[in-house]
Design a protein around this motif. Structure first.
Motif, PDB file in Angstrom:
ATOM      1  N   LEU A   1       0.784  -0.952   0.154  1.00 51.88           N
ATOM      2  CA  LEU A   1      -0.236   0.121   0.139  1.00 51.88           C
ATOM      3  C   LEU A   1       0.664   1.400   0.084  1.00 51.88           C
ATOM      4  CD1 LEU A   1      -3.051  -1.209   2.448  1.00 51.88           C
ATOM      5  CD2 LEU A   1      -3.179  -0.292   0.043  1.00 51.88           C
ATOM      6  N   GLU A   2       1.917   1.189   0.790  1.00 50.93           N
ATOM      7  CA  GLU A   2       2.742   2.658   0.771  1.00 50.93           C
ATOM      8  C   GLU A   2       3.280   2.564  -0.521  1.00 50.93           C
ATOM      9  OE1 GLU A   2       4.242   2.313   5.692  1.00 50.93           O
ATOM     10  OE2 GLU A   2       5.244   1.427   3.922  1.00 50.93           O
ATOM     11  N   TYR A   3       3.888   1.592  -1.161  1.00 51.76           N
ATOM     12  CA  TYR A   3       4.340   1.725  -2.545  1.00 51.76           C
ATOM     13  C   TYR A   3       3.452   2.421  -3.607  1.00 51.76           C
ATOM     14  CZ  TYR A   3       6.315   0.402  -7.162  1.00 51.76           C
ATOM     15  OH  TYR A   3       6.717   0.370  -8.447  1.00 51.76           O
ATOM     16  N   LEU A   4       2.314   1.851  -3.559  1.00 55.20           N
ATOM     17  CA  LEU A   4       1.124   1.880  -4.310  1.00 55.20           C
ATOM     18  C   LEU A   4       0.644   3.557  -4.257  1.00 55.20           C
ATOM     19  CD1 LEU A   4      -0.819  -1.174  -4.294  1.00 55.20           C
ATOM     20  CD2 LEU A   4       0.177  -0.591  -6.285  1.00 55.20           C
ATOM     21  N   VAL A   5       0.515   4.053  -2.869  1.00 54.79           N
ATOM     22  CA  VAL A   5       0.162   5.264  -2.729  1.00 54.79           C
ATOM     23  C   VAL A   5       1.132   6.552  -3.187  1.00 54.79           C
ATOM     24  CG1 VAL A   5      -0.347   7.019  -1.063  1.00 54.79           C
ATOM     25  CG2 VAL A   5      -1.434   4.954  -0.930  1.00 54.79           C
TER      26      VAL A   5
ATOM     27  N   VAL B   1      -6.944   5.691   1.392  1.00 55.28           N
ATOM     28  CA  VAL B   1      -6.360   6.765   0.671  1.00 55.28           C
ATOM     29  C   VAL B   1      -5.998   6.196  -0.814  1.00 55.28           C
ATOM     30  CG1 VAL B   1      -3.890   7.980   0.188  1.00 55.28           C
ATOM     31  CG2 VAL B   1      -5.133   7.741   2.473  1.00 55.28           C
ATOM     32  N   PHE B   2      -5.384   4.674  -0.921  1.00 54.73           N
ATOM     33  CA  PHE B   2      -5.316   4.073  -2.111  1.00 54.73           C
ATOM     34  C   PHE B   2      -6.465   3.919  -2.807  1.00 54.73           C
ATOM     35  CE2 PHE B   2      -5.868  -0.051  -4.205  1.00 54.73           C
ATOM     36  CZ  PHE B   2      -4.940   0.089  -5.376  1.00 54.73           C
ATOM     37  N   ARG B   3      -7.532   3.564  -2.070  1.00 55.35           N
ATOM     38  CA  ARG B   3      -8.862   3.481  -2.960  1.00 55.35           C
ATOM     39  C   ARG B   3      -9.253   4.783  -3.472  1.00 55.35           C
ATOM     40  NH1 ARG B   3     -14.167  -0.140  -1.169  1.00 55.35           N
ATOM     41  NH2 ARG B   3     -15.300   0.498  -2.904  1.00 55.35           N
ATOM     42  N   ALA B   4      -9.270   6.173  -2.747  1.00 50.53           N
ATOM     43  CA  ALA B   4      -9.833   7.126  -3.096  1.00 50.53           C
ATOM     44  C   ALA B   4      -8.916   7.851  -4.439  1.00 50.53           C
ATOM     45  CB  ALA B   4      -9.615   8.449  -2.070  1.00 50.53           C
ATOM     46  N   LEU B   5      -7.640   7.279  -4.549  1.00 52.65           N
ATOM     47  CA  LEU B   5      -6.649   7.712  -5.419  1.00 52.65           C
ATOM     48  C   LEU B   5      -6.882   7.083  -6.822  1.00 52.65           C
ATOM     49  CD1 LEU B   5      -3.585   8.316  -3.652  1.00 52.65           C
ATOM     50  CD2 LEU B   5      -4.805  10.115  -4.517  1.00 52.65           C
ATOM     51  N   VAL B   6      -7.438   5.436  -6.667  1.00 55.74           N
ATOM     52  CA  VAL B   6      -7.501   4.875  -7.903  1.00 55.74           C
ATOM     53  C   VAL B   6      -8.867   5.178  -8.203  1.00 55.74           C
ATOM     54  CG1 VAL B   6      -5.940   2.959  -7.360  1.00 55.74           C
ATOM     55  CG2 VAL B   6      -8.338   2.723  -6.646  1.00 55.74           C
TER      56      VAL B   6
ATOM     57  N   MET C   1     -19.630   4.638 -18.494  1.00 52.49           N
ATOM     58  CA  MET C   1     -19.110   3.194 -18.231  1.00 52.49           C
ATOM     59  C   MET C   1     -17.589   3.367 -17.969  1.00 52.49           C
ATOM     60  SD  MET C   1     -21.427   0.922 -19.561  1.00 52.49           S
ATOM     61  CE  MET C   1     -20.612  -0.331 -20.560  1.00 52.49           C
ATOM     62  N   LEU C   2     -17.304   4.196 -17.048  1.00 49.50           N
ATOM     63  CA  LEU C   2     -15.768   4.320 -16.660  1.00 49.50           C
ATOM     64  C   LEU C   2     -15.749   4.010 -15.152  1.00 49.50           C
ATOM     65  CD1 LEU C   2     -14.616   7.264 -18.658  1.00 49.50           C
ATOM     66  CD2 LEU C   2     -14.408   5.082 -19.097  1.00 49.50           C
ATOM     67  N   GLY C   3     -16.641   3.504 -14.473  1.00 51.13           N
ATOM     68  CA  GLY C   3     -16.682   3.401 -13.227  1.00 51.13           C
ATOM     69  C   GLY C   3     -17.085   4.734 -12.058  1.00 51.13           C
ATOM     70  N   CYS C   4     -17.417   4.403 -10.987  1.00 47.84           N
ATOM     71  CA  CYS C   4     -17.577   5.505  -9.905  1.00 47.84           C
ATOM     72  C   CYS C   4     -16.415   6.208  -9.718  1.00 47.84           C
ATOM     73  CB  CYS C   4     -18.346   4.770  -8.862  1.00 47.84           C
ATOM     74  SG  CYS C   4     -18.538   5.957  -7.391  1.00 47.84           S
ATOM     75  N   TRP C   5     -16.422   7.694  -9.607  1.00 51.52           N
ATOM     76  CA  TRP C   5     -15.587   8.397  -9.441  1.00 51.52           C
ATOM     77  C   TRP C   5     -15.534   9.038  -8.021  1.00 51.52           C
ATOM     78  CZ3 TRP C   5     -11.471   9.824 -13.198  1.00 51.52           C
ATOM     79  CH2 TRP C   5     -11.670   9.275 -14.298  1.00 51.52           C
ATOM     80  N   VAL C   6     -16.388   8.680  -7.428  1.00 49.89           N
ATOM     81  CA  VAL C   6     -16.481   9.106  -5.852  1.00 49.89           C
ATOM     82  C   VAL C   6     -15.722   8.304  -4.936  1.00 49.89           C
ATOM     83  CG1 VAL C   6     -18.064   9.779  -4.082  1.00 49.89           C
ATOM     84  CG2 VAL C   6     -19.092   9.856  -6.279  1.00 49.89           C
ATOM     85  N   PRO C   7     -14.741   8.970  -4.534  1.00 47.84           N
ATOM     86  CA  PRO C   7     -13.778   8.418  -3.492  1.00 47.84           C
ATOM     87  C   PRO C   7     -14.412   7.673  -2.619  1.00 47.84           C
ATOM     88  CG  PRO C   7     -13.046  10.580  -3.790  1.00 47.84           C
ATOM     89  CD  PRO C   7     -14.528  10.585  -4.475  1.00 47.84           C
ATOM     90  N   GLY C   8     -14.017   6.048  -2.311  1.00 50.32           N
ATOM     91  CA  GLY C   8     -14.655   5.244  -1.496  1.00 50.32           C
ATOM     92  C   GLY C   8     -16.056   5.091  -1.608  1.00 50.32           C
TER      93      GLY C   8
ATOM     94  N   ALA D   1     -10.857  -4.905  -9.443  1.00 55.90           N
ATOM     95  CA  ALA D   1     -10.672  -5.354 -10.468  1.00 55.90           C
ATOM     96  C   ALA D   1      -9.092  -4.881 -10.832  1.00 55.90           C
ATOM     97  CB  ALA D   1     -11.458  -5.057 -11.645  1.00 55.90           C
ATOM     98  N   GLY D   2      -8.960  -3.407 -10.461  1.00 53.65           N
ATOM     99  CA  GLY D   2      -7.913  -2.952 -10.972  1.00 53.65           C
ATOM    100  C   GLY D   2      -7.990  -1.691 -11.736  1.00 53.65           C
ATOM    101  N   VAL D   3      -6.974  -0.839 -11.937  1.00 52.32           N
ATOM    102  CA  VAL D   3      -7.128   0.213 -12.545  1.00 52.32           C
ATOM    103  C   VAL D   3      -7.069  -0.007 -14.169  1.00 52.32           C
ATOM    104  CG1 VAL D   3      -5.935   1.878 -10.989  1.00 52.32           C
ATOM    105  CG2 VAL D   3      -4.522   0.481 -13.134  1.00 52.32           C
ATOM    106  N   GLN D   4      -6.599  -1.561 -14.497  1.00 56.19           N
ATOM    107  CA  GLN D   4      -6.924  -1.744 -15.842  1.00 56.19           C
ATOM    108  C   GLN D   4      -8.101  -1.994 -16.333  1.00 56.19           C
ATOM    109  OE1 GLN D   4      -5.468  -3.395 -13.346  1.00 56.19           O
ATOM    110  NE2 GLN D   4      -3.783  -5.120 -13.906  1.00 56.19           N
ATOM    111  N   LEU D   5      -9.170  -2.068 -15.390  1.00 58.04           N
ATOM    112  CA  LEU D   5     -10.553  -1.983 -15.896  1.00 58.04           C
ATOM    113  C   LEU D   5     -11.061  -0.841 -16.537  1.00 58.04           C
ATOM    114  CD1 LEU D   5     -13.325  -3.634 -16.325  1.00 58.04           C
ATOM    115  CD2 LEU D   5     -13.758  -3.168 -13.944  1.00 58.04           C
ATOM    116  N   ARG D   6     -10.789   0.350 -15.792  1.00 65.65           N
ATOM    117  CA  ARG D   6     -11.148   1.737 -16.457  1.00 65.65           C
ATOM    118  C   ARG D   6     -10.490   1.889 -17.603  1.00 65.65           C
ATOM    119  NH1 ARG D   6     -11.397   6.592 -12.059  1.00 65.65           N
ATOM    120  NH2 ARG D   6     -13.337   5.613 -11.739  1.00 65.65           N
ATOM    121  N   LEU D   7      -9.286   1.533 -17.932  1.00 63.60           N
ATOM    122  CA  LEU D   7      -8.610   1.735 -19.085  1.00 63.60           C
ATOM    123  C   LEU D   7      -9.259   1.205 -20.177  1.00 63.60           C
ATOM    124  CD1 LEU D   7      -6.236   3.238 -20.678  1.00 63.60           C
ATOM    125  CD2 LEU D   7      -5.011   0.991 -20.024  1.00 63.60           C
ATOM    126  N   GLU D   8      -9.685  -0.363 -19.955  1.00 62.23           N
ATOM    127  CA  GLU D   8     -10.262  -1.045 -21.218  1.00 62.23           C
ATOM    128  C   GLU D   8     -11.599  -0.434 -21.439  1.00 62.23           C
ATOM    129  OE1 GLU D   8     -12.082  -5.473 -22.095  1.00 62.23           O
ATOM    130  OE2 GLU D   8     -10.875  -5.269 -20.393  1.00 62.23           O
TER     131      GLU D   8
END
Length: 261
Positions: free
Chosen positions: A10-14, A37-42, A109-116, A128-135
């Motif tokens: 988590l520290e590395y990802l944030v 924090v991680f979830r809000a950022l992604v 179709m880009l997911g929810c943008w509201v943090p958490g 799923a990970g950030v790959q899903l929004r990109l697809e």
């Protein structure tokens, strides 16, 4: 998952997410706060490619968290009293190992943008990970217009235990559905089933489409869902397992009455 490894990831990802935006890394007190924090950022990250080492760390974290929660199979659902192809299961859809889970998406179709935010769209994209929004962004860019209500798109599921995610846009009823809303909701269920069939999938798990912030009354939505699935299975004679996934006790009681009693 080892707590020390979880915190390290988590520290590395944030740190990577903050560096990407040119922001300072916020001070956090523990793993739970780091996760928030991680979830809000992604949740608020634009659909952009990510560094391969960052993705590896993200994938390790999400796989560990989903494993901790416990992966559930189709067989764990209760079998419907009138059709053994239909099942009812209560729990977190992001832990369900089926060929496809259904996401209640919005028209972008880009997911929810509201943090958490406490919605299924947010949970599915987070785990799923950030790959899903990109697809999803690539699909929508190629399409050139927002997704119509009642239709569906299929993507990979990335770190989720399901094989795919089928995204559908349900109607916004705001508590007072019209006949048009009812037809659109039925279309969402049918579009997902058709897409699963076209892709040779043998199982699909539906969430309670449109009953959250879109405001479709739960009882009526469930009746439409069950009727549409029964009619489609009868018309196609498809050998597909259909799971109605519910999270709240209220929804479980409604579907239990419709499917098991």
């Amino acid at each position: 998952m080892d707590p020390n490894r979880k915190k390290e990831l988590l520290e590395y990802l944030v740190e990577g997410l903050c560096a990407e935006r040119g922001h300072a890394v916020p001070h956090t007190e523990g793993t739970v706060e780091l996760w928030n924090v991680f979830r809000a950022l992604v949740n608020t990250r634009p659909p952009l490619p990510a560094d391969s080492s960052w993705l590896e760390a993200q994938d390790e974290l999400l796989a560990g968290l989903i494993g901790e929660a416990g992966i559930v199979s189709v067989e764990d659902g209760a079998v419907c009293s009138f059709d053994d192809r239909i099942r009812l299961w209560q729990g977190d859809i992001t832990t369900l190992a089926v060929d496809a889970i259904v996401n209640a998406a919005n028209s972008q179709m880009l997911g929810c943008w509201v943090p958490g935010h406490y919605c299924i769209d947010n949970a599915i994209h987070t785990f799923a990970g950030v790959q899903l929004r990109l697809e999803c962004a690539r699909i929508m860019d190629a399409q050139g217009y927002e997704e119509p209500t009642g239709s569906a798109k299929i993507t990979a599921a990335y770190n989720l235990p399901s094989g795919h995610v089928i995204h559908t846009v349900g109607p916004i009823a705001n508590g007072r559905p019209t006949d048009r809303h009812r037809a659109q909701l039925a279309s969402s269920y049918e579009s997902c089933l058709e897409l699963a069939w076209e892709n040779n999938l043998s199982s699909i798990a539906f969430c309670c489409i449109s009953t959250g912030v879109f405001g479709f009354p739960q009882q009526e939505a469930a009746e439409i869902a069950v009727r549409t699935v029964r009619e489609w299975l009868g018309r196609t004679d498809a050998q597909m397992t259909v799971v109605f996934n519910v999270f709240s006790d209220d929804d479980y009681d409604i579907y239990n009455d419709l499917l098991l009693l």
